[in-house]
Design a protein around this motif. Structure first.
Motif, PDB file in Angstrom:
ATOM      1  N   ASP A 186      16.043 -16.540   8.104  1.00 57.87           N
ATOM      2  CA  ASP A 186      15.921 -15.146   8.541  1.00 57.87           C
ATOM      3  C   ASP A 186      14.839 -14.996   9.611  1.00 57.87           C
ATOM      4  O   ASP A 186      15.035 -14.317  10.624  1.00 57.87           O
ATOM      5  CB  ASP A 186      15.569 -14.240   7.352  1.00 57.87           C
ATOM      6  CG  ASP A 186      16.697 -14.130   6.349  1.00 57.87           C
ATOM      7  OD1 ASP A 186      17.863 -14.365   6.729  1.00 57.87           O
ATOM      8  OD2 ASP A 186      16.415 -13.813   5.184  1.00 57.87           O
ATOM      9  N   GLY A 187      13.691 -15.624   9.374  1.00 61.34           N
ATOM     10  CA  GLY A 187      12.580 -15.498  10.311  1.00 61.34           C
ATOM     11  C   GLY A 187      12.876 -16.122  11.659  1.00 61.34           C
ATOM     12  O   GLY A 187      12.570 -15.548  12.706  1.00 61.34           O
ATOM     13  N   VAL A 188      13.488 -17.315  11.641  1.00 61.95           N
ATOM     14  CA  VAL A 188      13.818 -17.988  12.899  1.00 61.95           C
ATOM     15  C   VAL A 188      14.840 -17.175  13.688  1.00 61.95           C
ATOM     16  O   VAL A 188      14.696 -16.960  14.892  1.00 61.95           O
ATOM     17  CB  VAL A 188      14.332 -19.414  12.633  1.00 61.95           C
ATOM     18  CG1 VAL A 188      14.907 -20.028  13.900  1.00 61.95           C
ATOM     19  CG2 VAL A 188      13.215 -20.282  12.084  1.00 61.95           C
ATOM     20  N   ALA A 189      15.887 -16.700  13.003  1.00 58.54           N
ATOM     21  CA  ALA A 189      16.908 -15.913  13.690  1.00 58.54           C
ATOM     22  C   ALA A 189      16.327 -14.643  14.291  1.00 58.54           C
ATOM     23  O   ALA A 189      16.639 -14.261  15.420  1.00 58.54           O
ATOM     24  CB  ALA A 189      18.045 -15.574  12.733  1.00 58.54           C
ATOM     25  N   ALA A 190      15.451 -13.975  13.546  1.00 52.82           N
ATOM     26  CA  ALA A 190      14.818 -12.755  14.050  1.00 52.82           C
ATOM     27  C   ALA A 190      14.030 -13.041  15.309  1.00 52.82           C
ATOM     28  O   ALA A 190      14.065 -12.275  16.287  1.00 52.82           O
ATOM     29  CB  ALA A 190      13.914 -12.137  12.986  1.00 52.82           C
ATOM     30  N   ALA A 191      13.309 -14.179  15.330  1.00 55.99           N
ATOM     31  CA  ALA A 191      12.532 -14.537  16.518  1.00 55.99           C
ATOM     32  C   ALA A 191      13.421 -14.805  17.715  1.00 55.99           C
ATOM     33  O   ALA A 191      13.153 -14.357  18.835  1.00 55.99           O
ATOM     34  CB  ALA A 191      11.662 -15.757  16.213  1.00 55.99           C
ATOM     35  N   VAL A 192      14.515 -15.526  17.502  1.00 61.36           N
ATOM     36  CA  VAL A 192      15.406 -15.893  18.610  1.00 61.36           C
ATOM     37  C   VAL A 192      16.109 -14.664  19.162  1.00 61.36           C
ATOM     38  O   VAL A 192      16.138 -14.444  20.380  1.00 61.36           O
ATOM     39  CB  VAL A 192      16.425 -16.956  18.170  1.00 61.36           C
ATOM     40  CG1 VAL A 192      17.503 -17.161  19.232  1.00 61.36           C
ATOM     41  CG2 VAL A 192      15.713 -18.263  17.867  1.00 61.36           C
ATOM     42  N   TRP A 193      16.688 -13.839  18.291  1.00 58.23           N
ATOM     43  CA  TRP A 193      17.452 -12.700  18.802  1.00 58.23           C
ATOM     44  C   TRP A 193      16.552 -11.578  19.330  1.00 58.23           C
ATOM     45  O   TRP A 193      16.984 -10.795  20.149  1.00 58.23           O
ATOM     46  CB  TRP A 193      18.466 -12.236  17.772  1.00 58.23           C
ATOM     47  CG  TRP A 193      19.776 -12.948  17.990  1.00 58.23           C
ATOM     48  CD1 TRP A 193      20.770 -12.563  18.827  1.00 58.23           C
ATOM     49  CD2 TRP A 193      20.200 -14.185  17.417  1.00 58.23           C
ATOM     50  NE1 TRP A 193      21.798 -13.486  18.819  1.00 58.23           N
ATOM     51  CE2 TRP A 193      21.477 -14.491  17.952  1.00 58.23           C
ATOM     52  CE3 TRP A 193      19.632 -15.062  16.500  1.00 58.23           C
ATOM     53  CZ2 TRP A 193      22.189 -15.632  17.606  1.00 58.23           C
ATOM     54  CZ3 TRP A 193      20.337 -16.201  16.156  1.00 58.23           C
ATOM     55  CH2 TRP A 193      21.600 -16.486  16.706  1.00 58.23           C
ATOM     56  N   SER A 194      15.306 -11.524  18.898  1.00 55.05           N
ATOM     57  CA  SER A 194      14.404 -10.527  19.484  1.00 55.05           C
ATOM     58  C   SER A 194      14.045 -10.926  20.914  1.00 55.05           C
ATOM     59  O   SER A 194      13.845 -10.071  21.776  1.00 55.05           O
ATOM     60  CB  SER A 194      13.134 -10.373  18.651  1.00 55.05           C
ATOM     61  OG  SER A 194      12.336 -11.539  18.717  1.00 55.05           O
ATOM     62  N   ARG A 195      14.003 -12.235  21.219  1.00 59.12           N
ATOM     63  CA  ARG A 195      13.734 -12.695  22.584  1.00 59.12           C
ATOM     64  C   ARG A 195      14.902 -12.397  23.496  1.00 59.12           C
ATOM     65  O   ARG A 195      14.730 -12.194  24.692  1.00 59.12           O
ATOM     66  CB  ARG A 195      13.469 -14.203  22.585  1.00 59.12           C
ATOM     67  CG  ARG A 195      12.149 -14.602  21.977  1.00 59.12           C
ATOM     68  CD  ARG A 195      12.061 -16.100  21.820  1.00 59.12           C
ATOM     69  NE  ARG A 195      12.154 -16.803  23.082  1.00 59.12           N
ATOM     70  CZ  ARG A 195      11.130 -17.022  23.893  1.00 59.12           C
ATOM     71  NH1 ARG A 195       9.944 -16.596  23.570  1.00 59.12           N
ATOM     72  NH2 ARG A 195      11.294 -17.689  25.027  1.00 59.12           N
ATOM     73  N   ALA A 196      16.117 -12.395  22.921  1.00 59.33           N
ATOM     74  CA  ALA A 196      17.304 -12.139  23.739  1.00 59.33           C
ATOM     75  C   ALA A 196      17.562 -10.662  23.930  1.00 59.33           C
ATOM     76  O   ALA A 196      18.381 -10.278  24.756  1.00 59.33           O
ATOM     77  CB  ALA A 196      18.525 -12.784  23.079  1.00 59.33           C
ATOM     78  N   GLY A 197      16.897  -9.807  23.155  1.00 60.40           N
ATOM     79  CA  GLY A 197      17.177  -8.377  23.209  1.00 60.40           C
ATOM     80  C   GLY A 197      16.599  -7.699  24.412  1.00 60.40           C
ATOM     81  O   GLY A 197      15.841  -8.221  25.175  1.00 60.40           O
TER      82      GLY A 197
END
Length: 197
Positions: A186-197
């Motif tokens: 969950d934490g890794v995905a949140a970090a990755v998709w927040s960078r793409a947002g």
């Protein structure tokens, strides 16, 4: 040698310094326009421009970018923990899906410790990768479900917990062998998709 009439060395130096200052000021003012001018020239030449999401997915990412402070500290302070960053292919039992999508790896972070091993890969993939994963992974024992603008597929077999997420041209896969930090995926995905947002 006689000087040329009507010339004053002091005045010439003054004019030279003022001229140099004006040129430097104009360059400083022009710097913010360089990207726009480059884009305009590229568009005029017919060079395709990346979309905002494509630009975001190509942003540099390192292993440290994937974890908040608490997660990073928890991983680093685990007994015997070591982390290696590379551009190795994703560690996954879904080898056929990886071969079909050919993820362009940005970074693979491999953690080892006395508890086990974790391998996480962040990559770019085609925009339809989520739909392809949803069709291809359930026969391999994965359960897939939408997670916002992406799909998350996961499977557990013994001590292995595997997660693959794809959407918006992004890919994150994690293989956790025996070592399962709380809400790691969950934490890794949140970090990755927040960078793409």
């Amino acid at each position: 040698m006689a000087g040329v009439g009507g010339r004053n060395a002091g005045f010439a130096w003054f004019v030279g310094v003022v001229s140099a200052a004006i040129v430097v000021t104009l360059l400083v003012l022009a710097v913010p326009m360089f990207p726009a001018a480059s884009r305009w020239i590229s568009e005029a030449a017919g060079v395709p421009q990346p979309t905002a999401s494509a630009a975001a997915t190509s942003a540099p990412v390192g292993c440290r970018d994937l974890y908040n402070e608490a997660a990073w500290a928890g991983l680093r302070w685990t007994e015997g923990a070591e982390m290696v960053a590379s551009t190795d292919a994703p560690v996954s039992t879904a080898a056929d899906l990886v071969a079909a999508l050919e993820p362009q790896v940005l970074v693979t972070c491999t953690w080892t410790s006395g508890r086990g091993e974790i391998s996480t890969t962040v990559a770019t993939v085609p925009p339809d990768a989520g739909a392809i994963a949803t069709a291809a992974l359930p026969p391999l024992g994965f359960e897939c479900a939408p997670e916002g603008d992406r799909v998350r597929c996961s499977r557990t077999e013994g001590d292995l917990l595997e997660t693959i997420e794809a959407g918006g041209g992004q890919w994150v896969s994690t293989s956790q062998q025996a070592w399962h930090p709380t809400q790691y995926a969950d934490g890794v995905a949140a970090a990755v998709w927040s960078r793409a947002g």
